[in-house]
Design a protein around this motif. Structure first.
Motif, PDB file in Angstrom:
ATOM      1  N   ALA A  75       0.861  -1.196   0.000  1.00 41.31           N
ATOM      2  CA  ALA A  75       0.000   0.000   0.000  1.00 41.31           C
ATOM      3  C   ALA A  75       0.890   1.237   0.000  1.00 41.31           C
ATOM      4  N   ASP A  76       0.431   2.292  -0.670  1.00 45.93           N
ATOM      5  CA  ASP A  76       1.236   3.520  -0.685  1.00 45.93           C
ATOM      6  C   ASP A  76       0.609   4.634   0.145  1.00 45.93           C
ATOM      7  N   ALA A  77      -0.527   4.357   0.784  1.00 45.82           N
ATOM      8  CA  ALA A  77      -1.164   5.349   1.659  1.00 45.82           C
ATOM      9  C   ALA A  77      -1.980   4.621   2.720  1.00 45.82           C
ATOM     10  N   VAL A  78      -2.198   5.313   3.834  1.00 47.88           N
ATOM     11  CA  VAL A  78      -3.009   4.777   4.933  1.00 47.88           C
ATOM     12  C   VAL A  78      -4.095   5.781   5.281  1.00 47.88           C
ATOM     13  N   HIS A  79      -5.330   5.311   5.330  1.00 48.38           N
ATOM     14  CA  HIS A  79      -6.426   6.160   5.807  1.00 48.38           C
ATOM     15  C   HIS A  79      -6.802   5.670   7.201  1.00 48.38           C
ATOM     16  N   PRO A  80      -6.695   6.545   8.230  1.00 48.93           N
ATOM     17  CA  PRO A  80      -6.949   6.079   9.597  1.00 48.93           C
ATOM     18  C   PRO A  80      -8.402   6.118  10.046  1.00 48.93           C
ATOM     19  N   GLY A  81      -9.311   6.695   9.231  1.00 44.13           N
ATOM     20  CA  GLY A  81     -10.707   6.796   9.664  1.00 44.13           C
ATOM     21  C   GLY A  81     -10.839   7.718  10.857  1.00 44.13           C
ATOM     22  N   TYR A  82     -11.690   7.320  11.844  1.00 44.84           N
ATOM     23  CA  TYR A  82     -11.789   8.082  13.102  1.00 44.84           C
ATOM     24  C   TYR A  82     -11.598   7.110  14.269  1.00 44.84           C
ATOM     25  N   GLY A  83     -11.183   7.628  15.405  1.00 44.14           N
ATOM     26  CA  GLY A  83     -10.889   6.756  16.537  1.00 44.14           C
ATOM     27  C   GLY A  83      -9.578   6.016  16.314  1.00 44.14           C
ATOM     28  N   PHE A  84      -9.282   5.051  17.197  1.00 41.05           N
ATOM     29  CA  PHE A  84      -8.050   4.268  17.121  1.00 41.05           C
ATOM     30  C   PHE A  84      -6.833   5.182  16.902  1.00 41.05           C
ATOM     31  N   LEU A  85      -6.136   5.066  15.764  1.00 40.49           N
ATOM     32  CA  LEU A  85      -4.891   5.805  15.538  1.00 40.49           C
ATOM     33  C   LEU A  85      -5.087   7.072  14.693  1.00 40.49           C
ATOM     34  N   ALA A  86      -6.338   7.498  14.515  1.00 43.62           N
ATOM     35  CA  ALA A  86      -6.623   8.609  13.597  1.00 43.62           C
ATOM     36  C   ALA A  86      -5.950   9.910  14.007  1.00 43.62           C
ATOM     37  N   GLU A  87      -5.778  10.138  15.310  1.00 50.15           N
ATOM     38  CA  GLU A  87      -5.140  11.367  15.777  1.00 50.15           C
ATOM     39  C   GLU A  87      -3.860  11.059  16.553  1.00 50.15           C
ATOM     40  N   ASN A  88      -3.189   9.990  16.146  1.00 55.07           N
ATOM     41  CA  ASN A  88      -1.961   9.577  16.798  1.00 55.07           C
ATOM     42  C   ASN A  88      -0.772  10.097  15.981  1.00 55.07           C
ATOM     43  N   ALA A  89      -0.108  11.120  16.520  1.00 54.01           N
ATOM     44  CA  ALA A  89       0.995  11.754  15.791  1.00 54.01           C
ATOM     45  C   ALA A  89       2.153  10.784  15.564  1.00 54.01           C
ATOM     46  N   ASP A  90       2.366   9.867  16.509  1.00 57.51           N
ATOM     47  CA  ASP A  90       3.466   8.897  16.348  1.00 57.51           C
ATOM     48  C   ASP A  90       3.210   7.987  15.145  1.00 57.51           C
ATOM     49  N   PHE A  91       1.943   7.579  14.968  1.00 55.40           N
ATOM     50  CA  PHE A  91       1.592   6.740  13.821  1.00 55.40           C
ATOM     51  C   PHE A  91       1.803   7.505  12.518  1.00 55.40           C
ATOM     52  N   ALA A  92       1.347   8.763  12.487  1.00 56.69           N
ATOM     53  CA  ALA A  92       1.540   9.587  11.289  1.00 56.69           C
ATOM     54  C   ALA A  92       3.027   9.753  10.986  1.00 56.69           C
ATOM     55  N   GLU A  93       3.829   9.854  12.036  1.00 51.23           N
ATOM     56  CA  GLU A  93       5.271  10.015  11.866  1.00 51.23           C
ATOM     57  C   GLU A  93       5.922   8.748  11.315  1.00 51.23           C
ATOM     58  N   VAL A  94       5.493   7.584  11.818  1.00 52.89           N
ATOM     59  CA  VAL A  94       6.022   6.311  11.311  1.00 52.89           C
ATOM     60  C   VAL A  94       5.696   6.165   9.822  1.00 52.89           C
ATOM     61  N   CYS A  95       4.456   6.502   9.452  1.00 52.31           N
ATOM     62  CA  CYS A  95       4.077   6.438   8.034  1.00 52.31           C
ATOM     63  C   CYS A  95       4.995   7.335   7.208  1.00 52.31           C
ATOM     64  N   GLN A  96       5.236   8.537   7.712  1.00 52.39           N
ATOM     65  CA  GLN A  96       6.096   9.506   7.021  1.00 52.39           C
ATOM     66  C   GLN A  96       7.515   8.958   6.850  1.00 52.39           C
ATOM     67  N   GLN A  97       8.038   8.349   7.903  1.00 51.23           N
ATOM     68  CA  GLN A  97       9.402   7.810   7.864  1.00 51.23           C
ATOM     69  C   GLN A  97       9.556   6.700   6.837  1.00 51.23           C
ATOM     70  N   TYR A  98       8.479   5.938   6.623  1.00 49.71           N
ATOM     71  CA  TYR A  98       8.539   4.817   5.680  1.00 49.71           C
ATOM     72  C   TYR A  98       8.037   5.184   4.283  1.00 49.71           C
ATOM     73  N   GLY A  99       7.779   6.473   4.061  1.00 42.76           N
ATOM     74  CA  GLY A  99       7.361   6.912   2.735  1.00 42.76           C
ATOM     75  C   GLY A  99       5.932   6.552   2.391  1.00 42.76           C
ATOM     76  N   ILE A 100       5.126   6.317   3.414  1.00 42.42           N
ATOM     77  CA  ILE A 100       3.700   6.005   3.221  1.00 42.42           C
ATOM     78  C   ILE A 100       2.893   7.254   3.548  1.00 42.42           C
ATOM     79  N   LYS A 101       1.995   7.658   2.659  1.00 43.22           N
ATOM     80  CA  LYS A 101       1.209   8.867   2.908  1.00 43.22           C
ATOM     81  C   LYS A 101       0.129   8.607   3.956  1.00 43.22           C
ATOM     82  N   PHE A 102       0.168   9.348   5.028  1.00 40.39           N
ATOM     83  CA  PHE A 102      -0.883   9.324   6.047  1.00 40.39           C
ATOM     84  C   PHE A 102      -1.961  10.288   5.585  1.00 40.39           C
ATOM     85  N   ILE A 103      -3.164   9.786   5.336  1.00 38.11           N
ATOM     86  CA  ILE A 103      -4.236  10.641   4.802  1.00 38.11           C
ATOM     87  C   ILE A 103      -4.842  11.427   5.963  1.00 38.11           C
ATOM     88  N   GLY A 104      -4.246  12.587   6.165  1.00 34.78           N
ATOM     89  CA  GLY A 104      -4.606  13.444   7.286  1.00 34.78           C
ATOM     90  C   GLY A 104      -3.522  14.490   7.447  1.00 34.78           C
TER      91      GLY A 104
END
Length: 447
Positions: A75-104
């Motif tokens: 996958a080249d992008a992740v959509h977090p929806g709402y709840g769970f990891l949707a507002e988790n900055a660490d998750f968004a950062e991990v996606c960024q580090q691995y070149g995966i677009k965090f949709i948010g």
């Protein structure tokens, strides 16, 4: 545009995102726990990956497991929806580090708005009205009591990392302050791992009105008008509507400008919601910003005829916003249908759905992931469907909602449909005469 999006969520919102992706010719990956193997989001995705047992911490909240699913599916992008990891900055950062677009939004934006104290300081600098209260975190109970005495009771004690009403206490007099302080800190620590507390003036008889905003990667931010989320129980929203029956054109313009300021001051990217408390004199105060798609986004979609998930994906892919601010021309109401027993203090009611007949007809929309034969698991949020009705006027919309609720049949478990039926018959609701304490006096009658 993205080739494949992994949806890091479950149930209704995961299915909602999958549908839009299919219309955009984007491949989809569902992730699921063993408890969700029969959910519709698993069936309708192009690929599905089991990421663990029912416990959220070992599945939907596990960043390593979700990133492993991203890797094995390419996958080249992740959509977090709402709840769970949707507002988790660490998750968004991990996606960024691995070149995966965090949709948010970016990790920095999430951090700025996720911590309520930082968000309040940011809004003050941007010129957005805020509720009077402590200047940052309160260091101890004596400091909190002094602030409360300065701004006047009643006050509300809030956890800086809070949400869903947790770590929140209303204090009406000085002699109760210390007890409520200790209680709020304990709950905040157990719920969020952070017992940071701040104190604000408690706004009496308020409305909870939020503005939907969207910003692109080029600095443009627009608003898509308001939603009234005033009717709540224990700080959890029960219904939402647009436009607000309390709104005036002048107030909408003022709040819209403030919402755009809130987004623009951090160069906000993606969809987000700026939440306000509005007192009985129509003075409004910034409360918080949600850096994600909201449960109630269909209300806005129905009155402006736009797919917000599609807009969210396009912005994340680097496309500029082409539209301008929107003013609602129709009226829409959303009822959250939960697997709960409204006659027994809304106790959760998981179990197998024996029969399921969805409401239909012109101006009626049902977003759900459940069906006859589906077993509602006890491990997650109890919302199983959203019923959205739209019409030319609020009066027509309430009438349509009554009809839709009467033909929406779910058997085998208890649901909140009977509560919503009674709400649509309530005189104060029909007249638009309510505030956030509405549910304190609302009596649900046994059928």
């Amino acid at each position: 545009m993205f080739n494949k999006i992994l949806i890091a969520n479950r149930g209704e919102i995961a299915l909602r995102i999958i549908r839009t992706c299919k219309e955009m010719d984007i491949l989809t990956v569902a992730v699921y726990s063993t408890a969700d193997k029969d959910s519709l989001h698993v069936r309708f995705a192009d690929e599905a990956v089991c990421i663990g047992p029912p416990s959220s911490t070992e599945s939907y909240l596990s960043i390593p497991r979700i990133m492993a699913a991203v890797e094995i599916t390419n996958a080249d992008a992740v959509h977090p929806g709402y709840g769970f990891l949707a507002e988790n900055a660490d998750f968004a950062e991990v996606c960024q580090q691995y070149g995966i677009k965090f949709i948010g939004p970016t990790p920095d934006m999430i951090r700025k708005m996720g911590d309520k104290v930082t968000a309040k300081e940011t809004m003050i600098k941007a010129g957005v009205p805020v509720v009077p209260g402590s200047d940052g975190l309160v260091k101890d109970v004596a400091h909190g009591q002094k602030i409360a005495a300065d701004i006047g009771y009643p006050v509300i004690i809030k956890a800086t990392a809070g949400g869903g009403g947790k770590g929140m206490r209303i204090v009406k007099s000085k002699d109760k302050f210390e007890e409520m302080w200790d209680s709020a800190r304990r709950e905040a620590k157990s719920s969020f791992g952070n017992d940071g507390i701040y104190v604000e003036k408690f706004i009496e008889e308020p409305r909870h009105i939020e503005f939907q905003i969207i910003g692109d990667q080029f600095g443009k931010v627009i608003h898509l008008s308001e939603r009234d989320c005033t009717i709540q129980r224990r700080h959890q929203k029960l219904i939402e509507e647009c436009p607000s029956p309390f709104m005036t054109p002048e107030l909408r313009e003022e709040m819209g400008i403030a919402s755009i300021k809130a987004g623009s001051c951090i160069n906000y990217e993606g969809v987000g919601t700026v939440e306000f408390l509005v007192d009985k004199h129509r003075k409004f105060y910034f409360m918080e910003m949600n850096t994600r798609i909201q449960v109630e986004h269909p209300v806005t979609e129905e009155v402006i005829d736009h797919d917000l998930i599609k807009e969210q994906i396009k912005v994340a892919a680097g496309e500029p916003l082409s539209g301008e601010n929107h003013i609602p021309q129709l009226h829409a109401i959303e009822c959250r249908i939960n697997a709960e027993d409204p006659f027994n203090d809304f106790r959760p009611s998981p179990g197998k759905i024996q029969s399921f007949h969805s409401a239909k007809g012109h101006g009626v929309r049902v977003d759900t992931h459940v069906y006859a034969g589906y077993t509602v698991p006890p491990y997650y949020d109890s919302m199983i469907a959203k019923l959205i009705c739209k019409a030319q006027t609020r009066e027509e919309c309430i009438t349509k909602m009554r009809r839709a609720l009467n033909e929406f049949i779910i058997e085998g478990i208890k649901t909140t449909i009977p509560f919503h039926k009674q709400l649509m018959e309530n005189k104060k609701f029909i007249e638009g005469d309510f505030n956030t304490s509405f549910m304190d006096t609302f009596e649900i009658k046994e059928e």
